[in-house]
Motif scaffolding. Structure first.
Motif, PDB file in Angstrom:
ATOM      1  N   ALA A 528     -18.503  31.494  11.777  1.00 42.93           N
ATOM      2  CA  ALA A 528     -17.069  31.434  12.094  1.00 42.93           C
ATOM      3  C   ALA A 528     -16.871  30.255  13.027  1.00 42.93           C
ATOM      4  O   ALA A 528     -17.670  30.044  13.952  1.00 42.93           O
ATOM      5  CB  ALA A 528     -16.608  32.724  12.757  1.00 42.93           C
ATOM      6  N   ALA A 529     -15.827  29.483  12.788  1.00 39.29           N
ATOM      7  CA  ALA A 529     -15.652  28.240  13.543  1.00 39.29           C
ATOM      8  C   ALA A 529     -14.183  27.934  13.731  1.00 39.29           C
ATOM      9  O   ALA A 529     -13.336  28.327  12.921  1.00 39.29           O
ATOM     10  CB  ALA A 529     -16.328  27.081  12.814  1.00 39.29           C
ATOM     11  N   VAL A 530     -13.899  27.215  14.810  1.00 40.49           N
ATOM     12  CA  VAL A 530     -12.524  26.807  15.069  1.00 40.49           C
ATOM     13  C   VAL A 530     -12.528  25.414  15.674  1.00 40.49           C
ATOM     14  O   VAL A 530     -13.249  25.133  16.630  1.00 40.49           O
ATOM     15  CB  VAL A 530     -11.785  27.813  15.974  1.00 40.49           C
ATOM     16  CG1 VAL A 530     -12.505  28.018  17.292  1.00 40.49           C
ATOM     17  CG2 VAL A 530     -10.349  27.386  16.209  1.00 40.49           C
ATOM     18  N   SER A 531     -11.749  24.540  15.091  1.00 41.97           N
ATOM     19  CA  SER A 531     -11.549  23.199  15.639  1.00 41.97           C
ATOM     20  C   SER A 531     -10.405  23.275  16.644  1.00 41.97           C
ATOM     21  O   SER A 531      -9.351  23.847  16.344  1.00 41.97           O
ATOM     22  CB  SER A 531     -11.204  22.214  14.522  1.00 41.97           C
ATOM     23  OG  SER A 531     -10.876  20.948  15.063  1.00 41.97           O
ATOM     24  N   HIS A 532     -10.634  22.703  17.823  1.00 43.26           N
ATOM     25  CA  HIS A 532      -9.589  22.761  18.851  1.00 43.26           C
ATOM     26  C   HIS A 532      -9.136  21.356  19.205  1.00 43.26           C
ATOM     27  O   HIS A 532      -9.948  20.486  19.504  1.00 43.26           O
ATOM     28  CB  HIS A 532     -10.106  23.457  20.111  1.00 43.26           C
ATOM     29  CG  HIS A 532      -9.111  23.465  21.224  1.00 43.26           C
ATOM     30  ND1 HIS A 532      -7.995  24.274  21.213  1.00 43.26           N
ATOM     31  CD2 HIS A 532      -9.042  22.730  22.370  1.00 43.26           C
ATOM     32  CE1 HIS A 532      -7.294  24.052  22.305  1.00 43.26           C
ATOM     33  NE2 HIS A 532      -7.896  23.131  23.020  1.00 43.26           N
ATOM     34  N   LYS A 533      -7.834  21.154  19.170  1.00 48.78           N
ATOM     35  CA  LYS A 533      -7.265  19.875  19.582  1.00 48.78           C
ATOM     36  C   LYS A 533      -7.051  19.892  21.088  1.00 48.78           C
ATOM     37  O   LYS A 533      -6.337  20.743  21.616  1.00 48.78           O
ATOM     38  CB  LYS A 533      -5.932  19.622  18.874  1.00 48.78           C
ATOM     39  CG  LYS A 533      -5.333  18.252  19.196  1.00 48.78           C
ATOM     40  CD  LYS A 533      -4.022  18.026  18.442  1.00 48.78           C
ATOM     41  CE  LYS A 533      -3.430  16.665  18.789  1.00 48.78           C
ATOM     42  NZ  LYS A 533      -2.138  16.432  18.091  1.00 48.78           N
ATOM     43  N   ARG A 534      -7.692  18.954  21.767  1.00 46.92           N
ATOM     44  CA  ARG A 534      -7.602  18.934  23.227  1.00 46.92           C
ATOM     45  C   ARG A 534      -6.150  18.761  23.676  1.00 46.92           C
ATOM     46  O   ARG A 534      -5.397  17.989  23.096  1.00 46.92           O
ATOM     47  CB  ARG A 534      -8.463  17.809  23.784  1.00 46.92           C
ATOM     48  CG  ARG A 534      -9.934  17.985  23.450  1.00 46.92           C
ATOM     49  CD  ARG A 534     -10.801  16.924  24.066  1.00 46.92           C
ATOM     50  NE  ARG A 534     -12.102  16.869  23.407  1.00 46.92           N
ATOM     51  CZ  ARG A 534     -13.143  16.198  23.851  1.00 46.92           C
ATOM     52  NH1 ARG A 534     -13.050  15.499  24.967  1.00 46.92           N
ATOM     53  NH2 ARG A 534     -14.282  16.193  23.196  1.00 46.92           N
ATOM     54  N   GLY A 535      -5.806  19.501  24.705  1.00 48.28           N
ATOM     55  CA  GLY A 535      -4.455  19.416  25.234  1.00 48.28           C
ATOM     56  C   GLY A 535      -3.491  20.409  24.621  1.00 48.28           C
ATOM     57  O   GLY A 535      -2.306  20.432  24.969  1.00 48.28           O
ATOM     58  N   THR A 536      -3.989  21.246  23.700  1.00 50.47           N
ATOM     59  CA  THR A 536      -3.135  22.264  23.073  1.00 50.47           C
ATOM     60  C   THR A 536      -3.620  23.649  23.491  1.00 50.47           C
ATOM     61  O   THR A 536      -4.784  23.845  23.827  1.00 50.47           O
ATOM     62  CB  THR A 536      -3.177  22.155  21.541  1.00 50.47           C
ATOM     63  OG1 THR A 536      -4.517  22.419  21.084  1.00 50.47           O
ATOM     64  CG2 THR A 536      -2.757  20.761  21.090  1.00 50.47           C
ATOM     65  N   ASP A 588      -7.651  22.968  27.006  1.00 51.23           N
ATOM     66  CA  ASP A 588      -6.297  23.360  26.613  1.00 51.23           C
ATOM     67  C   ASP A 588      -5.281  22.510  27.375  1.00 51.23           C
ATOM     68  O   ASP A 588      -5.519  21.346  27.646  1.00 51.23           O
ATOM     69  CB  ASP A 588      -6.082  24.862  26.827  1.00 51.23           C
ATOM     70  CG  ASP A 588      -6.220  25.276  28.295  1.00 51.23           C
ATOM     71  OD1 ASP A 588      -6.534  24.410  29.137  1.00 51.23           O
ATOM     72  OD2 ASP A 588      -6.007  26.463  28.594  1.00 51.23           O
ATOM     73  N   THR A 589      -4.156  23.092  27.758  1.00 51.05           N
ATOM     74  CA  THR A 589      -3.101  22.311  28.407  1.00 51.05           C
ATOM     75  C   THR A 589      -3.383  22.069  29.888  1.00 51.05           C
ATOM     76  O   THR A 589      -2.648  21.331  30.541  1.00 51.05           O
ATOM     77  CB  THR A 589      -1.742  23.032  28.260  1.00 51.05           C
ATOM     78  OG1 THR A 589      -1.870  24.372  28.751  1.00 51.05           O
ATOM     79  CG2 THR A 589      -1.327  23.078  26.793  1.00 51.05           C
ATOM     80  N   THR A 590      -4.434  22.687  30.417  1.00 49.63           N
ATOM     81  CA  THR A 590      -4.809  22.448  31.814  1.00 49.63           C
ATOM     82  C   THR A 590      -5.576  21.135  31.907  1.00 49.63           C
ATOM     83  O   THR A 590      -6.640  20.998  31.316  1.00 49.63           O
ATOM     84  CB  THR A 590      -5.688  23.596  32.358  1.00 49.63           C
ATOM     85  OG1 THR A 590      -4.994  24.831  32.191  1.00 49.63           O
ATOM     86  CG2 THR A 590      -6.004  23.369  33.821  1.00 49.63           C
ATOM     87  N   ARG A 591      -5.031  20.172  32.632  1.00 51.52           N
ATOM     88  CA  ARG A 591      -5.632  18.848  32.692  1.00 51.52           C
ATOM     89  C   ARG A 591      -6.867  18.856  33.600  1.00 51.52           C
ATOM     90  O   ARG A 591      -6.869  19.450  34.665  1.00 51.52           O
ATOM     91  CB  ARG A 591      -4.606  17.828  33.213  1.00 51.52           C
ATOM     92  CG  ARG A 591      -5.066  16.384  33.097  1.00 51.52           C
ATOM     93  CD  ARG A 591      -3.883  15.434  33.267  1.00 51.52           C
ATOM     94  NE  ARG A 591      -4.324  14.048  33.132  1.00 51.52           N
ATOM     95  CZ  ARG A 591      -4.553  13.243  34.165  1.00 51.52           C
ATOM     96  NH1 ARG A 591      -4.359  13.693  35.400  1.00 51.52           N
ATOM     97  NH2 ARG A 591      -4.947  12.005  33.981  1.00 51.52           N
ATOM     98  N   LEU A 592      -7.921  18.181  33.141  1.00 51.55           N
ATOM     99  CA  LEU A 592      -9.134  18.064  33.951  1.00 51.55           C
ATOM    100  C   LEU A 592      -8.957  16.924  34.945  1.00 51.55           C
ATOM    101  O   LEU A 592      -9.383  15.796  34.715  1.00 51.55           O
ATOM    102  CB  LEU A 592     -10.347  17.812  33.054  1.00 51.55           C
ATOM    103  CG  LEU A 592     -10.760  18.955  32.131  1.00 51.55           C
ATOM    104  CD1 LEU A 592     -12.016  18.579  31.355  1.00 51.55           C
ATOM    105  CD2 LEU A 592     -10.988  20.239  32.919  1.00 51.55           C
ATOM    106  N   THR A 593      -8.327  17.218  36.047  1.00 51.16           N
ATOM    107  CA  THR A 593      -8.113  16.204  37.077  1.00 51.16           C
ATOM    108  C   THR A 593      -9.399  15.998  37.874  1.00 51.16           C
ATOM    109  O   THR A 593     -10.274  16.862  37.903  1.00 51.16           O
ATOM    110  CB  THR A 593      -6.999  16.641  38.041  1.00 51.16           C
ATOM    111  OG1 THR A 593      -7.430  17.836  38.715  1.00 51.16           O
ATOM    112  CG2 THR A 593      -5.709  16.925  37.287  1.00 51.16           C
TER     113      THR A 593
END
Length: 773
Positions: A528-536, A588-593
């Motif tokens: 089972a796999a999921v592609s994740h778009k960074r920032g979403t 996800d939507t949390t920015r890696l500052t």
């Protein structure tokens, strides 16, 4: 080959670091078996072993790991790039066709070295982006020893040569600490580079923990690395011919920049003019003939954005073919250099008892060239210009540099159309932890003493399997305690059971994958796999389901047909994620500052004082300069109007920033992927003591071309120049070359001078101030 080291306080610190970074073997004082007398004549002398001794006949062990190669690139696995040495090792050893990595470099290396999952040893992604959380912080625990630490306790000499990239960024300073550098993690000696990539002709190299500025005398880095590996082995074999060695050999090939001597590129001139679609078809046919893939295998669709080759313009075809000619030459050259190492072992009669593990890539082929490819270095990918600049303009720029592609004057990586071709027969690429294209890599095990006939093995395996396999084959013990640290168990499943039984049932039943939110879980043929778009948000992710036993290259999503199996595997991923500290997911939507990254002594305080002699501190370890306001103050004394040179620089000829004195003026130059902008003082510098100041006031901006504040030059407190800057100017995060004080070591950021362009006045110190901290 000549090497010079930096002088002054810096080198003193580094020499102290050598001592503090190396741990002793466990070697307790033994009781004396002889009998001392009052005189030597009355004494019975019995030889006493003081150091660990390897078991009789223990093999030499070599790990060879290449970088960003792709499953279908080398001829050893059906590719069109000639690799006769890899072919020979594979033909006389075992090819593993169902072997997996983590999808990106640092985690794969951490897993290989420790025999454990990458989050389990706190390396979730590239070490430069580690986050201050359990499972994510970049600090590999000492309770999870490396193969070098284990082998040294078993009586081996241990050497690391090439790419490292698993020392936390905060520790890559002259102050260390050095316990997580190679010599602190079990290696007797190290020669190589600490970052994810380096220039093949102007590399940033260390020996042990000492920064060396190499004169390669025109040699390619891979050649120099093989020379060093042979020199280590020669010295060891001369002094202790019965003592085995472990060599961890990890050249930068074929990670960008793709650079190699022209003779290797010319070897492939015109060979790929038919393009990536034809390449994929030809390679799949070769893979079937070699028995590496099912006879009924078909090719998956092109990856998103990749055009049919025949739809490309004549210019696109011309430059794209050149990119792959250079890449192929780079890979063939690497094969040749590994061959020099193998031949040396054969000539010195060591090869028959040498166990070689060849991993042709630490992940899938690289997507870091984007749709167009690039010629100005990896910062085109890092700063996003690769994706935001006009495509046609990019192609025109690449075409204008056609003859330089692959030379030391270029920093190339091919377009993703060729990356998918190099990954034949899989879909998707490096960083895609959800896909076989990101995680499946060729593995070869060669050991003449044990493996008498070549063969293919199809049992599922993972990079965490390699070290357990090697230890079992060699009959070596894992100490319960290493350097005072009780050891956790290994997590990989040894492949030794497959050596003499090609039909043995697989033993590696479950394996998770995760990089930047992209994730997958494998169990007994199902995935089972999921592609994740960074920032979403993760809530929008769509899981897919594959049966790899019948669909090895993931062309038929069964999620809708078998929701129960998908739910079972999703629950299993959740269980494994909590067990191995994969959570929290990042991306996800949390920015890696920068505030939540693991931070070091130079990038976590408002003011840093730097002294002349500090050189090539990686940008993530130095005071952070990218997309923020900062001030540079140089405390100088000018005795002559002709005094000149660099005060501070970071980066090199493809990307960076430099602050310097020339012809009586104060100057600052930005190098934005080969595009230069500069600021020059409106008046001459005075003689005597002075504070020379550069000030950048950053205003957040969206696009690289948007205005993003101002930069100014000051002599003492008098402003002598100012201009508006773009976001590109403020994005000062060069990757290949680091920060220097009083010089520009390596390649020059600006063509206005030649490196190292040492400052000829007196530079007392540099102060970097971050007003917001």
């Amino acid at each position: 080959m000549k090497f010079s080291t930096s002088s002054g306080p810096f080198i003193s610190l580094m020499l102290l670091g050598v001592a503090s970074g190396a741990y002793a073997q466990y070697s307790p004082q033994k009781s004396y078996a002889g009998k001392p007398g009052t005189t030597l004549a009355q004494t019975v002398i019995t030889p006493t072993p003081f150091n660990p001794v390897a078991p009789a006949g223990a093999p030499n062990i070599i790990y060879v790991m290449l970088d960003d190669v792709g499953w279908g690139a080398s001829s050893a696995f059906g590719g069109l790039v000639e690799t006769p040495v890899f072919d020979s090792l594979a033909n006389n050893g075992l090819r593993y066709t169902n072997f997996h990595t983590t999808a990106i470099c640092s985690p794969t290396r951490a897993s290989l070295l420790t025999g454990r999952n990458h989050h389990s040893v706190n390396v979730p992604t590239v070490i430069d982006a580690a986050v201050n959380l359990p499972g994510h912080n970049g600090y590999m625990p000492f309770e999870k020893g490396t193969v070098a630490e284990i082998l040294r306790e078993d009586g081996y000499n241990t050497y690391a040569v090439g790419k490292w990239h698993v020392t936390p960024s905060p520790d890559l300073t002259p102050a260390g600490p050095f316990n997580r550098w190679p010599t602190g993690r079990g290696f007797d000696a190290f020669f190589g580079f600490m970052a994810g990539e380096t220039d093949q002709y102007t590399p940033a190299l260390w020996e042990n923990t000492v920064k060396v500025e190499p004169d390669l005398q025109g040699k390619h880095l891979t050649t120099v690395l093989v020379d060093k590996a042979i020199s280590y082995i020669a010295g060891q074999h001369s002094a202790a011919p019965d003592k085995p060695f472990f060599l961890y050999f990890t050249p930068g090939a074929t990670h960008g920049p793709h650079q190699v001597d022209k003779s290797w590129v010319d070897k492939y001139k015109g060979k790929f003019d038919a393009g990536w679609d034809v390449y994929r078809e030809q390679v799949l046919a070769r893979q079937k003939a070699l028995g590496l893939v099912p006879k009924d295998a078909t090719l998956p669709p092109r990856n998103p954005g990749v055009k049919p080759w025949e739809s490309l313009s004549a210019t696109e075809k011309k430059v794209f073919s050149r990119f792959f000619e250079v890449y192929a030459g780079f890979l063939s050259h690497t094969d040749y250099e590994v061959g020099r190492l193998v031949n040396y072992l054969r000539d010195t009669r060591q090869l028959d008892n040498t166990l070689i593990v060849l991993i042709i890539g630490d992940n899938g082929a690289s997507k870091e060239g984007g749709l167009s490819g690039h010629v100005h270095g990896i910062n085109e990918y890092i700063d996003g210009s690769l994706f935001t600049e006009n495509y046609d303009r990019r192609i025109k720029d690449i075409d204008s540099l056609y003859e330089k592609i692959g030379s030391p004057e270029s920093g190339p990586n091919y377009p993703v159309g060729w990356a998918q071709a190099a990954n034949t027969p899989f879909r998707y690429l490096k960083q895609d932890a959800n896909s076989e294209g990101g995680t499946r890599n060729p593995l070869v095990i060669f050991y003449p003493k044990l493996i008498k006939k070549g063969g293919i093995r199809t049992q599922y395996s993972h990079v965490n399997s390699v070290t357990p396999t090697v230890l079992e084959i060699a009959g070596l013990k894992i100490p319960k305690v290493i350097n005072g640290y009780p050891q956790d168990t290994l997590e990989g499943i040894s492949l030794a059971y497959t050596i003499n039984n090609e039909n043995a049932p697989g033993r590696h039943h479950v394996q998770y994958y995760e990089i930047a939110g992209g994730r997958a879980i494998y169990k007994d043929g199902w995935k089972a796999a999921v592609s994740h778009k960074r920032g979403t948000p993760f809530s929008t992710d769509k899981w897919e389901l594959y049966n790899l036993d019948t669909d090895f290259n993931e062309q038929h999503d069964l999620a809708a047909d078998n929701p129960a199996k998908l739910k079972e595997l999703q629950s299993l991923f959740d269980k494994e994620a909590w067990k191995y500290k994969v959570y929290p997911l990042l991306g996800d939507t949390t920015r890696l500052t920068p505030a939540i990254l693991t931070r070091g002594p130079l990038d976590s305080r408002a003011s840093a004082i730097l002294y002349p002699g500090i050189t090539q501190v990686p940008s993530r370890s130095a005071p952070f300069l990218s997309e923020q306001s900062f001030i540079i103050k140089a405390d100088v004394e000018l005795s002559d109007a002709k005094n000149e040179g660099v005060l501070l620089s970071t980066g090199g000829r493809f990307s960076g920033f430099t602050f310097f004195v020339q012809q009586g003026k104060l100057k600052a130059v930005h190098n934005n992927n080969g595009r230069l902008t500069d600021l020059t003082s409106g008046k001459d510098l005075p003689l005597g003591k002075a504070i020379l100041r550069y000030e950048l006031k950053y205003t957040p901006a969206s696009q690289l071309t948007d205005p993003a504040g101002t930069e100014s030059l000051y002599i003492n407190d008098e402003k002598v120049a100012e201009r508006t800057i773009s976001k590109a100017d403020a994005t000062i995060s060069p990757y290949d070359e680091g920060l220097d004080v009083g010089r520009d070591q390596g390649s020059a950021v600006s063509p206005l001078y030649k490196s190292p362009y040492n400052f000829t006045g007196k530079l007392n110190h540099i102060e970097i101030i971050h007003p917001s901290l």
